[in-house]
Write an enzyme that holds these catalytic residues in place. Sequence first.
Site, PDB file in Angstrom:
ATOM      1  N   PRO A  68       0.793  -1.220   0.000  1.00 62.43           N
ATOM      2  CA  PRO A  68       0.000   0.000   0.000  1.00 62.43           C
ATOM      3  C   PRO A  68       0.831   1.278   0.000  1.00 62.43           C
ATOM      4  CG  PRO A  68      -0.187  -1.140   2.116  1.00 62.43           C
ATOM      5  CD  PRO A  68       0.548  -2.038   1.189  1.00 62.43           C
ATOM      6  N   ASN A  69       0.349   2.217  -0.780  1.00 60.19           N
ATOM      7  CA  ASN A  69       0.873   3.581  -0.880  1.00 60.19           C
ATOM      8  C   ASN A  69       2.190   3.717  -1.626  1.00 60.19           C
ATOM      9  OD1 ASN A  69      -1.312   4.820   0.590  1.00 60.19           O
ATOM     10  ND2 ASN A  69      -0.453   3.852   2.404  1.00 60.19           N
ATOM     11  N   ARG A 110       3.758  11.345  -1.553  1.00 58.93           N
ATOM     12  CA  ARG A 110       3.593  11.229  -0.100  1.00 58.93           C
ATOM     13  C   ARG A 110       4.900  11.457   0.646  1.00 58.93           C
ATOM     14  NH1 ARG A 110       4.319   5.019   1.446  1.00 58.93           N
ATOM     15  NH2 ARG A 110       3.676   5.787   3.457  1.00 58.93           N
ATOM     16  N   TYR A 135      10.334   9.557   1.922  1.00 61.51           N
ATOM     17  CA  TYR A 135      10.427   8.653   0.782  1.00 61.51           C
ATOM     18  C   TYR A 135      11.077   9.270  -0.452  1.00 61.51           C
ATOM     19  CZ  TYR A 135       7.327   5.966   3.719  1.00 61.51           C
ATOM     20  OH  TYR A 135       6.801   5.281   4.774  1.00 61.51           O
ATOM     21  N   ASN A 142       8.103  -5.240  -0.704  1.00 57.42           N
ATOM     22  CA  ASN A 142       7.940  -4.122   0.205  1.00 57.42           C
ATOM     23  C   ASN A 142       6.477  -4.153   0.622  1.00 57.42           C
ATOM     24  OD1 ASN A 142       7.562  -1.722   1.547  1.00 57.42           O
ATOM     25  ND2 ASN A 142       8.842  -0.533   0.154  1.00 57.42           N
ATOM     26  N   ALA A 176       2.928  -0.764   5.044  1.00 55.50           N
ATOM     27  CA  ALA A 176       2.466  -0.829   6.435  1.00 55.50           C
ATOM     28  C   ALA A 176       2.054  -2.242   6.848  1.00 55.50           C
ATOM     29  CB  ALA A 176       1.306   0.141   6.641  1.00 55.50           C
ATOM     30  N   GLU A 196      12.888  -8.816   1.882  1.00 57.82           N
ATOM     31  CA  GLU A 196      12.010  -7.702   2.250  1.00 57.82           C
ATOM     32  C   GLU A 196      12.784  -6.394   2.090  1.00 57.82           C
ATOM     33  OE1 GLU A 196       9.438  -8.029   5.828  1.00 57.82           O
ATOM     34  OE2 GLU A 196      10.518  -6.241   6.480  1.00 57.82           O
ATOM     35  N   HIS A 202      12.613  -1.966   2.338  1.00 57.83           N
ATOM     36  CA  HIS A 202      11.950  -0.733   2.787  1.00 57.83           C
ATOM     37  C   HIS A 202      12.788   0.450   2.358  1.00 57.83           C
ATOM     38  CE1 HIS A 202       8.987  -2.914   5.086  1.00 57.83           C
ATOM     39  NE2 HIS A 202       9.980  -3.686   5.475  1.00 57.83           N
ATOM     40  N   ARG A 217      12.317   5.227  12.856  1.00 52.09           N
ATOM     41  CA  ARG A 217      11.037   5.933  12.736  1.00 52.09           C
ATOM     42  C   ARG A 217      10.168   5.599  13.954  1.00 52.09           C
ATOM     43  NH1 ARG A 217       8.538   5.290   7.053  1.00 52.09           N
ATOM     44  NH2 ARG A 217       7.184   6.872   7.948  1.00 52.09           N
TER      45      ARG A 217
END
Length: 146
Positions: A9-10, A17, A22, A74, A77, A98, A100, A107
């Site tokens: 998502p996103n 965003r 990012y 990725n 969330a 994985e 990111h 964070r």
Amino acid sequence: MNILVINGPNLNFLGIREKDIYGVQDYDTLLGMIAEKGKEKGCQIEVFQSNHEGAIIDRIQDAYSDGTEGIVINPGAYTHYSYAIHDALASVSMPKIEIHISDITKREAFRSISVTKAACDGQIYGHGLEGYLMAIDEICELIGKK
């Protein structure tokens, strides 16, 4: 080699965003980088993006029988709470990395927890979009060792 890159998502909103986290490069830039890496490595790379957990699970399950040899994911969330994606990843035997974009360890506290990491062969974070290229290199190496 057939590699599947899954974006959760996103990720399709890159460049829109939270640019301070990012970056300003958009999703098309990422797709171009991945396509170039595929040419460089001489492999087929399919990129799949969905904002829907079930669609991501379906695509992971399809990878079991469609010739996919490695997955770069990725989960966005979903990384932090989707045991369903963890279980889907654990159910397929090909190498999985994985990825990111941001450094999830620096964070919010909840972001440092990855429930999907345990179902993968490795995790790369904090290298921006370049992390995808690192993950593809690592997947190719793992596929080569099989």
